[in-house]
Design a protein around this motif. Structure first.
Motif, PDB file in Angstrom:
ATOM      1  N   MET A   1     -38.985   9.491  33.865  1.00  0.00           N
ATOM      2  CA  MET A   1     -38.386   8.778  32.741  1.00  0.00           C
ATOM      3  C   MET A   1     -37.043   9.406  32.349  1.00  0.00           C
ATOM      4  SD  MET A   1     -40.082   6.255  32.034  1.00  0.00           S
ATOM      5  CE  MET A   1     -39.193   4.907  31.357  1.00  0.00           C
ATOM      6  N   ARG A   7     -29.508   7.316  32.369  1.00  0.00           N
ATOM      7  CA  ARG A   7     -28.745   6.179  32.832  1.00  0.00           C
ATOM      8  C   ARG A   7     -28.549   5.166  31.714  1.00  0.00           C
ATOM      9  NH1 ARG A   7     -31.722   5.612  37.488  1.00  0.00           N
ATOM     10  NH2 ARG A   7     -30.939   6.904  39.163  1.00  0.00           N
ATOM     11  N   ARG A   8     -29.558   5.054  30.906  1.00  0.00           N
ATOM     12  CA  ARG A   8     -29.478   4.028  29.883  1.00  0.00           C
ATOM     13  C   ARG A   8     -28.324   4.326  28.927  1.00  0.00           C
ATOM     14  NH1 ARG A   8     -32.782   3.821  25.763  1.00  0.00           N
ATOM     15  NH2 ARG A   8     -34.228   5.209  26.829  1.00  0.00           N
ATOM     16  N   ASN A  10     -25.706   5.364  29.677  1.00  0.00           N
ATOM     17  CA  ASN A  10     -24.506   4.887  30.337  1.00  0.00           C
ATOM     18  C   ASN A  10     -24.393   3.383  30.338  1.00  0.00           C
ATOM     19  OD1 ASN A  10     -22.959   6.867  31.069  1.00  0.00           O
ATOM     20  ND2 ASN A  10     -23.683   7.053  33.176  1.00  0.00           N
ATOM     21  N   GLY A  11     -25.517   2.757  30.025  1.00  0.00           N
ATOM     22  CA  GLY A  11     -25.624   1.318  30.213  1.00  0.00           C
ATOM     23  C   GLY A  11     -24.430   0.536  29.726  1.00  0.00           C
ATOM     24  N   GLU A  14     -21.235   0.774  31.591  1.00  0.00           N
ATOM     25  CA  GLU A  14     -21.294   0.167  32.917  1.00  0.00           C
ATOM     26  C   GLU A  14     -21.074  -1.327  32.850  1.00  0.00           C
ATOM     27  OE1 GLU A  14     -23.988   2.462  36.139  1.00  0.00           O
ATOM     28  OE2 GLU A  14     -24.882   0.996  34.842  1.00  0.00           O
ATOM     29  N   GLN A  62     -28.527   2.235  47.921  1.00  0.00           N
ATOM     30  CA  GLN A  62     -29.588   1.984  48.880  1.00  0.00           C
ATOM     31  C   GLN A  62     -29.779   3.149  49.829  1.00  0.00           C
ATOM     32  OE1 GLN A  62     -28.623  -1.696  50.648  1.00  0.00           O
ATOM     33  NE2 GLN A  62     -29.241  -2.819  48.845  1.00  0.00           N
ATOM     34  N   ARG A  65     -31.735   5.779  48.124  1.00  0.00           N
ATOM     35  CA  ARG A  65     -33.153   5.460  48.065  1.00  0.00           C
ATOM     36  C   ARG A  65     -33.823   5.791  49.393  1.00  0.00           C
ATOM     37  NH1 ARG A  65     -33.037   0.015  46.864  1.00  0.00           N
ATOM     38  NH2 ARG A  65     -31.925   0.637  45.004  1.00  0.00           N
ATOM     39  N   VAL A 245     -32.745  -7.403  55.059  1.00  0.00           N
ATOM     40  CA  VAL A 245     -31.917  -8.581  55.273  1.00  0.00           C
ATOM     41  C   VAL A 245     -30.464  -8.161  55.111  1.00  0.00           C
ATOM     42  CG1 VAL A 245     -31.316 -10.857  54.410  1.00  0.00           C
ATOM     43  CG2 VAL A 245     -33.692 -10.151  54.444  1.00  0.00           C
TER      44      VAL A 245
ATOM     45  N   HIS B  16     -46.586   0.129  30.330  1.00  0.00           N
ATOM     46  CA  HIS B  16     -45.233  -0.273  29.980  1.00  0.00           C
ATOM     47  C   HIS B  16     -45.252  -1.653  29.356  1.00  0.00           C
ATOM     48  CE1 HIS B  16     -44.400   2.912  32.890  1.00  0.00           C
ATOM     49  NE2 HIS B  16     -43.350   3.126  32.128  1.00  0.00           N
ATOM     50  N   TYR B 674     -38.096 -14.508  42.678  1.00  0.00           N
ATOM     51  CA  TYR B 674     -36.753 -15.044  42.525  1.00  0.00           C
ATOM     52  C   TYR B 674     -36.716 -16.487  43.022  1.00  0.00           C
ATOM     53  CZ  TYR B 674     -36.069 -13.957  47.516  1.00  0.00           C
ATOM     54  OH  TYR B 674     -36.186 -13.882  48.875  1.00  0.00           O
ATOM     55  N   GLN B 726     -32.485  -7.934  49.013  1.00  0.00           N
ATOM     56  CA  GLN B 726     -32.273  -6.486  49.029  1.00  0.00           C
ATOM     57  C   GLN B 726     -33.322  -5.790  48.164  1.00  0.00           C
ATOM     58  OE1 GLN B 726     -30.107  -5.607  51.255  1.00  0.00           O
ATOM     59  NE2 GLN B 726     -29.701  -7.798  51.468  1.00  0.00           N
ATOM     60  N   PRO B 727     -33.677  -4.588  48.556  1.00  0.00           N
ATOM     61  CA  PRO B 727     -34.636  -3.854  47.736  1.00  0.00           C
ATOM     62  C   PRO B 727     -34.054  -3.562  46.359  1.00  0.00           C
ATOM     63  CG  PRO B 727     -33.824  -2.482  49.537  1.00  0.00           C
ATOM     64  CD  PRO B 727     -33.259  -3.843  49.737  1.00  0.00           C
ATOM     65  N   TYR B 728     -34.872  -3.488  45.362  1.00  0.00           N
ATOM     66  CA  TYR B 728     -34.357  -3.218  44.017  1.00  0.00           C
ATOM     67  C   TYR B 728     -35.311  -2.331  43.247  1.00  0.00           C
ATOM     68  CZ  TYR B 728     -37.678  -6.417  41.868  1.00  0.00           C
ATOM     69  OH  TYR B 728     -38.813  -7.008  41.423  1.00  0.00           O
ATOM     70  N   ASP B 729     -34.779  -1.832  42.161  1.00  0.00           N
ATOM     71  CA  ASP B 729     -35.514  -0.928  41.294  1.00  0.00           C
ATOM     72  C   ASP B 729     -36.237  -1.724  40.232  1.00  0.00           C
ATOM     73  OD1 ASP B 729     -35.915   1.715  41.303  1.00  0.00           O
ATOM     74  OD2 ASP B 729     -33.845   2.240  40.781  1.00  0.00           O
ATOM     75  N   SER B 734     -30.193   0.188  36.690  1.00  0.00           N
ATOM     76  CA  SER B 734     -28.757   0.050  36.535  1.00  0.00           C
ATOM     77  C   SER B 734     -28.338  -0.158  35.088  1.00  0.00           C
ATOM     78  CB  SER B 734     -28.280  -1.121  37.379  1.00  0.00           C
ATOM     79  OG  SER B 734     -28.953  -2.293  36.929  1.00  0.00           O
ATOM     80  N   GLY B 735     -28.957   0.550  34.183  1.00  0.00           N
ATOM     81  CA  GLY B 735     -28.445   0.506  32.823  1.00  0.00           C
ATOM     82  C   GLY B 735     -29.248  -0.371  31.894  1.00  0.00           C
ATOM     83  N   LYS B 737     -32.452  -1.710  30.346  1.00  0.00           N
ATOM     84  CA  LYS B 737     -33.801  -1.186  30.265  1.00  0.00           C
ATOM     85  C   LYS B 737     -34.762  -2.345  30.153  1.00  0.00           C
ATOM     86  CE  LYS B 737     -36.352   2.463  29.677  1.00  0.00           C
ATOM     87  NZ  LYS B 737     -36.478   3.417  30.738  1.00  0.00           N
ATOM     88  N   LEU B 739     -38.284  -2.098  31.061  1.00  0.00           N
ATOM     89  CA  LEU B 739     -39.680  -1.718  30.895  1.00  0.00           C
ATOM     90  C   LEU B 739     -39.699  -0.588  29.891  1.00  0.00           C
ATOM     91  CD1 LEU B 739     -41.399  -1.487  34.379  1.00  0.00           C
ATOM     92  CD2 LEU B 739     -42.017  -2.930  32.470  1.00  0.00           C
ATOM     93  N   SER B 741     -41.710   2.391  27.815  1.00  0.00           N
ATOM     94  CA  SER B 741     -42.925   3.173  27.719  1.00  0.00           C
ATOM     95  C   SER B 741     -43.244   3.345  26.240  1.00  0.00           C
ATOM     96  CB  SER B 741     -42.725   4.527  28.381  1.00  0.00           C
ATOM     97  OG  SER B 741     -41.783   5.246  27.634  1.00  0.00           O
ATOM     98  N   GLU B 743     -43.203   5.912  24.485  1.00  0.00           N
ATOM     99  CA  GLU B 743     -42.183   6.753  23.877  1.00  0.00           C
ATOM    100  C   GLU B 743     -40.940   5.920  23.507  1.00  0.00           C
ATOM    101  OE1 GLU B 743     -39.876  10.171  26.264  1.00  0.00           O
ATOM    102  OE2 GLU B 743     -41.875   9.572  26.920  1.00  0.00           O
ATOM    103  N   ASP B 744     -40.526   5.057  24.448  1.00  0.00           N
ATOM    104  CA  ASP B 744     -39.351   4.223  24.196  1.00  0.00           C
ATOM    105  C   ASP B 744     -39.560   3.336  22.984  1.00  0.00           C
ATOM    106  OD1 ASP B 744     -37.930   5.096  26.387  1.00  0.00           O
ATOM    107  OD2 ASP B 744     -38.990   3.726  27.718  1.00  0.00           O
ATOM    108  N   LYS B 747     -39.253   5.144  19.834  1.00  0.00           N
ATOM    109  CA  LYS B 747     -37.892   5.552  19.547  1.00  0.00           C
ATOM    110  C   LYS B 747     -37.013   4.367  19.135  1.00  0.00           C
ATOM    111  CE  LYS B 747     -36.557   7.770  22.977  1.00  0.00           C
ATOM    112  NZ  LYS B 747     -36.464   8.658  24.077  1.00  0.00           N
TER     113      LYS B 747
END
Ligand code: SF4
Ligand SMILES: [Zn+2]
Ligand SMILES: [Zn+2]
Ligand SMILES: [Zn+2]
Ligand SMILES: [Zn+2]
Lengths: 423, 758
Positions: A1, A7-8, A10-11, A14, A62, A65, A245, B16, B674, B726-729, B734-735, B737, B739, B741, B743-744, B747
């Motif tokens: 976490m 990162r957040r 930074n959100g 970005e 990627q 990862r 892909v 979550h 998707y 493409q694989p993703y997180d 990428s900034g 949020k 999900l 938790s 704690e989140d 807060k």
């Protein structure tokens, strides 16, 4: 976490970035249309509204990862790598391969990179063999049998570049399965399918064929050229392969080269095996002999099998006469790095970068280019956890994928002990 | 995880939570606090159901002094089972945390067809015949007769259940229909009657809309429900239609012929009873003098679908004298049927209000309004007296009485429309008399009045301010939530032009234009060549679909399409459609790829999911307006304009767009999924149309995608599909949020709220 929180923070910044960048995106849009019809009407209301596909960061993410998953596998258990691989490359030459969303055509691009891949493959897996299969008109053809000579494969492929008809995944798998089922048990059975089509027209139940492949421990991987297809994903999941892909040509190249280093051995195969190999001598420059591979007389060059004294033109290969695996010692040495992979580098967190008390190197230790000002951007540098040197992202990829040595650690070692260690 | 929303400790069974789920709970809680009704729109795939269940059960837990009951209404049995399964999970989690205090009783209730465990009865094919078969075994007089003569068949499950008496209860727990059947089998008790009995004690009841909205059913199932209940209507975007359907009746020639047969049968029965058991008829007469309220004392297996009109006072009134005697009542009905037959013999379309219609019945058939009002109950009383068990045979006369009662009860909000033939097939005479309800608020009013909080929720409730007007209530909260996504996994596009740059539309004047037909065909063909696996197409109507598919077939486009994918078509036949769907899925699974042709407002558009590879693209060909020449629609529009000041155009657009949103929403059922959505009609690019789409679609609809031609759409599709492969997180690296938790949540607190609303 923790990582996520960082990162957040930074959100916001970005997202701002994204908006600024979108102006530049017009290029991406235009590029694709460079030589198609013009889009005057379109561009007017397009301006700034399509988001840029920021490929560099995407690719690097990627790559990170990938590296992380590799290293996590490496640390959890001392795994054995399959150094002896039997790989079939299946090239889809159905109608879809003629499409021109890749320039000049999908099949030309595929062929070009298959060629590069074949060379890279033998470079990294000197002990392995490879064969080519194509799919055309719904039927799978065997283009070349398993063999160790890159040239013959490349030549066979280039001679056959035309496409038509449907594609059939099942036929291809059945054919390859027939071949791979015969190979000795110490070898790794692998299939790499380069799939242009979006569907498969099969004579029977492909799900059964997939189970069959799974049972014979064939690791099937697919690289799609256009979009994600359920059945391919299913195939890869079932057989333990990887599915990806390609976004564009350079991404395709990257994806296919990912298959060059040996994959983690499938557990059941991890029984140690001793294999007999020969290290042939290079023949004297002036000697004349008939080579066993081309059945031609050749002057100079070539190698002589230590067991039966037959002449072969290239290494690595299998002796045509006595069947001994022939290989040169540098080849073998190069395969080693798969067994001792280099640790992944750490991302340098923005908090460290922005800390004025930290005096950080200004330029990449690898290429000596100076780092851009960190500003609000996410970290653009990584550090080797051992020697603590900083590297740029390009060097990071180069070091892990091609060099297999950390320049920092190496020079450290050199300065300490002047004896250069051979790889 | 466990967190606090103001004074309520919420138990949420996952580690979550999506930010929109949190926001949804906060709003829901405010509505509960205010003891008012609310409207909440949140896209499918965001875990709406679990958010609802968690909050409401947790709410009850933290206020042990005045527990609220949860009545959860779903549209289908499948959704019911899914809801109960989620509740089970939640309940298990709560039990771990607070032990016995979490104890609840939750039951699903459905018709006998889904709950019966008697194999002889289950063999019947439809709901009505299962009901009738059950009655044949369990009606009080059957059981009395069986007691004397053991050769008569009864239902052993019912007998056991009766024998157990007050011991026949369900222990606390969560029971899906399947669990109920299993429990019933184990104990030897009838699960249907057990569940019906337990409904009044349960903390959570999950059943179908009809049980609350259709007054015929609501009367005997839901009358015991306490006021302190929260009623949830899930997937409620069509709730107004359910409401008006519950109060609409149509009468055709077959109905009247059937009713005549029923009447003859009943007359014979009456004669028989007169000869053998005249006392029975006399007893009924006496009972009717005292009023219908007596009905409550009947044995509950005989319990009937009750009066479709709601007023309670009717039950206390005495039944009018002219229909107290069985023969007299039959006479009245016969006159009514005759009158209706006469009305059907017309060559013109006729439209009338209920008041005029009742007056005309009075003059021509001599039946007054009060008599009409009592028809439904009087009929059932008579059927009980005559010991009629094969109720499925008597549906026709029930329809007539239902009609009579409705027309006698309501003076406004209805019209009677008589059409000699279907507009679209004028040469085939098919007279129909329809009593159509225009006012959705009539059926739902008692629900709003009776229960503390009513929650109306769905993935598509836009524009959200229209629903309160249609249903005539005042929500204390009405909100629309976005979907937080880690990547832009939906790609809506508006396609206005074909590849030849000519506009496409299903507007009436362009509908049969060959250019449009061809452009639509080419669009599908091109898409079939770039989209993998499944594609779903929705057309505006069956006739339009038939027409266009025919022309595609003639000009060869269909053949070309079939080179890429197999094609399956929805038909009006349920069995055929189910088969087509099965094969469609198979074709998607094995990599062959397939296209499904379907119709907006059809069964498929409402209930079938095309998630994951079963639907990578959905194309909505045209704007699915209702058939605007329909007399019923026109009457409803007029009523809406006069009563609620809703403009015709507004309502039609709203209705068309919610159908379109429903159709395209079929492809996204979870965040990991998707899919692309193409609205293929130039009218979608107009702001007044487009703006009625739900926010979660609109927010992904970029300005650049508002006016596309086929080749541009093709290009976008290619890019999109590559990107999505493409694989993703999943956690949203990428900034953004997406999900949270435990704690989140602690807060961030209310910060999330502002982000998630429009
Ligand atoms: S009593 Fe119950 S089990 Fe028996 S026939 Fe009726 S529904 Fe079925
Ligand atoms: Zn040679
Ligand atoms: Zn040899
Ligand atoms: Zn560098
Ligand atoms: Zn180093």
């Amino acid at each position: 976490m923790n990582n996520g929180n960082g990162r957040r923070l930074n959100g916001e910044t970005e997202e701002d970035d994204d908006d600024e960048g979108s102006e530049g995106d017009l290029d991406a849009w235009e590029r694709t249309y460079a030589d198609e019809r013009s889009w005057e009407s379109l561009q007017e209301d397009e301006s700034g509204l399509l988001r840029p596909v920021d490929n560099t960061t995407l690719y690097h993410a990627q790559y990170r990862r990938r590296i992380r998953s590799l290293s996590s596998q490496a640390t959890t258990a001392r795994i054995q790598k399959g150094l002896i691989r039997y790989l079939y490359i299946v090239v889809d030459l159905s109608r879809a391969a003629a499409e021109m969303d890749y320039r000049p055509s999908r099949m030309a691009v595929v062929a070009k990179h298959v060629e590069a891949f074949i060379r890279e493959f033998f470079d990294q897996n000197p002990l392995s063999q490879l064969g080519l299969v194509t799919i055309k008109d719904g039927i799978a053809h065997c283009l070349t049998d398993l063999g160790g000579s890159p040239e013959s494969h490349v030549k066979a492929l280039m001679g056959k570049l035309e496409c038509s008809g449907e594609s059939s995944l099942q036929n291809a798998l059945d054919l390859v399965h027939g071949y791979l089922n015969q190979i000795p048990s110490y070898g790794h059975r692998e299939v790499l399918i380069l799939y242009s089509a979006l569907s498969t027209c099969d004579p029977g139940d492909i799900l059964e064929t997939i189970q069959k492949c799974k049972k014979s421990k064939m690791r099937c991987s697919v690289i799609g050229i256009s979009a994600e297809i359920f059945i391919c994903k299913h195939l890869c999941q079932e057989t333990g392969g990887s599915y990806s892909v390609a976004m564009d040509e350079s991404h395709f190249k990257e994806l296919i080269l990912e298959h060059a280093p040996p994959p983690p051995a499938i557990a059941e195969f991890a029984i140690a095996n001793l294999i007999k190999m020969g290290f042939p001598q290079r023949a004297a420059e002036s000697s004349i002999a008939i080579c066993s591979c081309h059945k031609e007389a050749k002057v100079g060059g070539g190698y002589t099998c230590p067991r039966c004294k037959a002449r072969v033109c290239e290494l690595p290969t299998e002796c045509r006469i006595c069947g001994l695996t022939l290989i040169s010692s540098p080849h073998l040495a190069r395969s080693y790095h798969h067994l001792f992979p280099i640790v992944p580098f750490d991302e340098v967190s923005p908090s460290v970068l922005n800390d004025p008390h930290n005096r950080l190197p200004r330029s990449c230790f690898g290429c000596q280019q100076s780092f851009p000002n960190p500003g609000n951007k996410p970290s653009l540098r990584v550090a080797c956890p051992k020697c603590k040197q900083h590297f740029c992202l390009d060097c990071d990829i180069y070091i892990h994928e091609s060099l297999h040595n950390c320049p920092g650690c190496e020079s450290f070692r050199h300065s300490k002990s002047p004896i250069a260690t051979e790889e | 995880m466990k967190f606090q929303i103001e004074d309520v400790t919420v138990y949420f069974p996952y580690d979550h939570i999506y930010p929109e789920q949190y926001a949804y709970m906060v709003e829901l809680k405010r509505a509960l606090d205010a003891r008012g009704h609310c409207l909440l729109e949140m896209p499918t795939g965001t875990g709406k159901t679990i958010a609802l269940l968690s909050l409401i059960t947790s709410y009850t837990l933290s206020k042990p002094n005045n527990p609220v009951k949860l009545i959860y209404c779903t549209r289908t049995v499948h959704e019911m089972e899914k809801t109960l399964a989620e509740l089970k999970l939640l309940h298990a989690y709560q039990t771990i945390h607070i032990g016995d205090r979490a104890r609840i009783l939750a039951v699903g209730l459905s018709s006998r067809k889904n709950l019966c465990v008697n194999s002889r009865v289950l063999a019947a094919e439809n709901r009505d015949s299962v009901d009738a078969s059950c009655r044949r075994l369990t009606a009080s007089w059957v059981r009395v007769a069986a007691a004397a003569n053991p050769n008569l068949p009864t239902c052993e499950f019912f007998e056991e259940y009766e024998k157990a008496g007050s011991n026949a209860v369900l222990p606390p727990g969560v029971y899906t229909l399947q669990d109920l059947r299993a429990y019933g089998k184990e104990k030897g008790w009838c699960p249907y009657f057990l569940a019906r009995h337990m409904v009044q004690f349960a903390n959570v009841v999950v059943y179908s809309y009809q049980y609350l909205l259709d007054p015929k059913v609501a009367g005997y199932i839901s009358k015991e429900m306490q006021k302190e209940s929260v009623v949830v209507f899930d997937e409620a975007h069509n709730i107004d239609n359910v409401c008006i359907e519950a109060l609409s009746v149509s009468v055709r020639r077959q109905t009247l012929e059937g009713a005549r047969r029923n009447l003859n049968k009943m007359r014979q029965e009456i004669e028989k009873f007169k000869a053998t058991d005249a006392g029975r008829l006399r007893a009924e007469y006496n009972r009717l003098v005292e009023g219908l309220a007596q009905r409550g004392n009947l044995p509950f297996t005989d319990n009937w679908l009750s009066n479709p009109a709601l007023p309670d006072d009717i039950l206390k009134e005495a039944v009018p004298g002219n229909i107290r005697r069985a023969e007299h009542f039959l006479h009245v009905l016969r006159r009514l049927v005759q009158y209706l037959e006469g009305r059907l013999e017309t060559d013109n379309v006729e439209k009338e209000g209920p008041v005029g219609f009742v007056a005309s019945i009075n003059t021509h058939a001599g039946i007054d309004q009060k008599t009409l009002k009592f028809c439904y109950d009087r009929l059932h009383s008579l059927m009980l007296t005559l010991e009629i068990t094969d109720t499925d045979e008597f549906l026709h006369i029930q329809t007539i009485c239902d009609f009579a009662t409705l027309v006698g009860t309501y003076t406004r909000g209805f019209s009677i429309i008589i059409e000699p033939f279907d507009e679209r097939m004028p040469h085939i005479p098919d007279p129909v008399l329809q009593l159509s309800c225009h006012d959705a608020s009539l059926a739902i009013k008692p629900v709003f009045d009776r229960f503390q909080s009513v929650v109306i929720t769905s993935g598509t409730l836009s524009p959200i301010d229209l629903y309160p007007r249609l249903l005539n209530f005042h929500p204390v909260v009405s909100r629309s939530f976005t979907m937080s996504l880690t990547r832009d996994c939906i790609c809506p596009m508006v396609l206005t032009r074909g590849s030849d740059q000519l506009p496409v539309s299903t507007k009436f004047d362009m509908r049969s234009d060959l250019g449009v037909v061809r452009n639509y065909g080419r669009l599908l063909l091109e898409m079939a060549s770039v989209v993998p696996d499944g594609i779903v197409c929705f057309f505006v109507s069956y006739s339009y679909m038939d027409g266009i598919v025919n022309s595609w077939n003639e000009n060869g486009i269909l053949k070309e399409i079939m080179q890429h994918k197999l094609v399956f078509i929805e038909t009006q036949d349920v069995v055929e459609t189910t088969l087509a769907l099965d094969n469609y899925r198979k074709a998607c699974d094995c990599g062959r790829g397939a296209i499904f042709f379907s119709v907006a407002r059809g069964k498929v558009a409402e209930g079938i999911d095309f998630d994951r590879h079963y639907g990578r693209l959905v194309i909505m060909f045209g704007v699915p307006f209702q058939y605007t020449l329909s007399k019923i629609l026109l009457a409803r529009l007029e009523y809406l304009r006069d009563t609620f000041q809703i403009k015709e155009g507004d309502f039609l657009t709203f209705d068309a767009l919610r159908q379109a949103a429903q159709c395209v929403g079929r492809v996204i059922r979870s965040k990991a999924d998707y899919g692309m959505m193409i609205f293929a009609d130039k009218r979608y690019s107009r702001h007044d149309k487009r703006s009625k789409l739900p926010g979660w679609i609109l927010s992904h609809l970029r300005d650049a995608h508002l006016n596309l031609s086929t080749d541009m759409a093709l290009h976008i599709a290619r890019e999109f599909l590559r990107k999505m492969a493409q694989p993703y997180d999943r956690a949203g690296g990428s900034g953004r949020k997406t999900l949270l938790s435990q704690e989140d949540v602690e807060k961030m607190g209310d910060g999330i709220l502002n982000e998630m609303q429009y």
